[in-house]
Enzyme design. Structure first.
Site, short mmCIF file in Angstrom:
data_model
loop_
_atom_site.label_atom_id
_atom_site.label_comp_id
_atom_site.label_asym_id
_atom_site.label_seq_id
_atom_site.Cartn_x
_atom_site.Cartn_y
_atom_site.Cartn_z
N ASP A 49 -29.97 32.49 27.12
CA ASP A 49 -29.14 31.59 26.66
C ASP A 49 -27.61 32.11 26.36
O ASP A 49 -26.55 31.46 26.03
CB ASP A 49 -29.75 30.70 25.65
CG ASP A 49 -29.88 31.50 24.27
OD1 ASP A 49 -29.60 32.55 24.40
OD2 ASP A 49 -30.18 30.64 23.11
N ASP A 88 -34.96 31.72 28.80
CA ASP A 88 -34.65 31.41 27.33
C ASP A 88 -34.99 29.84 26.99
O ASP A 88 -34.42 29.04 27.65
CB ASP A 88 -33.26 31.79 26.91
CG ASP A 88 -33.42 32.95 26.04
OD1 ASP A 88 -34.44 33.08 25.18
OD2 ASP A 88 -32.42 33.65 25.70
N LYS A 118 -38.82 32.62 26.82
CA LYS A 118 -38.50 33.55 25.48
C LYS A 118 -38.03 32.52 24.67
O LYS A 118 -37.14 31.37 24.88
CB LYS A 118 -37.46 34.61 25.81
CG LYS A 118 -36.94 35.11 24.52
CD LYS A 118 -36.19 36.33 24.49
CE LYS A 118 -34.89 36.42 24.95
NZ LYS A 118 -34.06 35.67 23.64
N GLU A 187 -33.51 43.01 18.56
CA GLU A 187 -31.76 42.93 18.93
C GLU A 187 -31.20 43.31 17.44
O GLU A 187 -31.40 43.09 16.35
CB GLU A 187 -31.62 41.56 19.23
CG GLU A 187 -29.77 41.45 19.29
CD GLU A 187 -29.41 40.30 20.23
OE1 GLU A 187 -30.29 39.35 20.62
OE2 GLU A 187 -28.26 39.97 20.32
O1 KIV Z 1 -29.85 35.48 25.67
C1 KIV Z 1 -29.84 36.53 26.02
O2 KIV Z 1 -29.24 36.93 26.77
C2 KIV Z 1 -30.72 37.41 25.09
C3 KIV Z 1 -30.52 38.72 25.32
C4 KIV Z 1 -29.32 39.45 24.82
C5 KIV Z 1 -31.84 39.76 24.95
O3 KIV Z 1 -31.44 37.10 24.35
#
Ligand code: KIV
Length: 273
Positions: A49, A88, A118, A187
């Protein structure tokens, strides 16, 4: 340069099986051309995201919608054949209840063809992760700095700088593993904490600004390619594409202005009379 032989797509269980073994290579991607370029070289492509900040210019990931994730997830899945594609779940699409999360995760999987979703959050999301995984949806978890909580956290800060905060973050990682997540993004964690979680957690840890000891690493592709003029401090840039693009556009603009722009004879080998 290592490239994978063409063959079956990497699966979520195959990523889970890499715990403590060959490091997992992951990158973000939101579009077909970068996905195609990365596919043979990475194990996992995350349609993050972060697309909201990187492509749409928002100040956080909060404005990102399910529809945006589906559009970008679909093109990345269609452009690739090797890497596991993870999409995501955007803010507001899963936190309300396990049923809401299932409804939206199932939509993402059906409409994009991705292999997993995710979501952000540790112990508080364990029930939802268990609900999804029990219903056939592989889940990549995300603990430490969770950007969708930027307003509650007060900014994008490294987590676990003070040792007194370690136990809660370790408990988050243990909770998502216990709930059935196949791997977990850690993270912006203090390095020794990320290494400690990697040691104790039974699923692979995928670090971003965390520790070289993690089971894998992920970066935002535009950051590592040098397209972000102000990348996070921990990012190593592997190319200077921002400069290269600007240089190419400058050259093009000069050629057009000086009528030096090559005409069709350049392409077809035609001679001017
Ligand atoms: O949204 C994203 O790109 C992420 C990564 C930085 C792990 O969650």
């Amino acid at each position: 340069m290592s490239a994978h032989a063409r063959g079956r797509r990497v699966s979520a269980p195959a990523i889970a099986a890499r715990k403590g073994k060959e490091p997992i290579v992951a990158l973000t991607s939101y579009h077909a051309h970068t996905a195609r370029l990365a596919d043979a070289h990475v194990d996992l492509l995350l349609v993050g995201d972060s697309v909201g900040m990187v492509l749409y210019g928002h100040g956080s990931t909060l404005p990102v919608t399910l529809e945006m994730m589906i559009v970008h997830g679909k093109v990345v899945a269609a452009a690739t054949e090797h890497a596991l594609v993870v999409v995501d779940m955007p803010f507001g699409s899963y936190e309300e209840s396990p049923a809401q999360a299932f409804r939206n995760a199932a939509r993402i999987m059906k409409e994009t063809g991705c292999g997993a979703v995710k979501l952000e959050g540790g112990a508080r999301m364990a029930e939802t992760i268990a609900f999804l995984t029990a219903r056939g949806i592989p889940v990549m978890a995300h603990v430490g700095l969770t950007p969708q909580s930027v307003n509650a956290l007060g900014g994008f800060f490294v987590q676990g700088r003070k040792q007194e905060h370690w136990a809660a973050i370790e408990a988050d990682a243990a909770a998502v593993a216990g709930a059935g997540a196949f791997c977990v993004v850690v993270e912006a964690l203090a390095e020794p904490l990320a290494a400690r979680i990697t040691e104790s957690c039974p699923i692979p840890t995928i670090g971003i600004g965390a520790s070289a000891a993690c089971d894998g690493q992920i970066l935002v592709m535009e950051d590592m390619l040098g397209l972000n003029p102000a990348p996070p401090k921990f990012v190593k840039t592997y190319a200077a594409l921002g400069q290269a693009i600007e240089g190419a556009i400058e050259t093009y603009a000069e050629e057009v202005r000086h009528r030096a722009f090559p005409g069709p004879e350049h392409v077809y080998g035609m001679k001017k009379e």
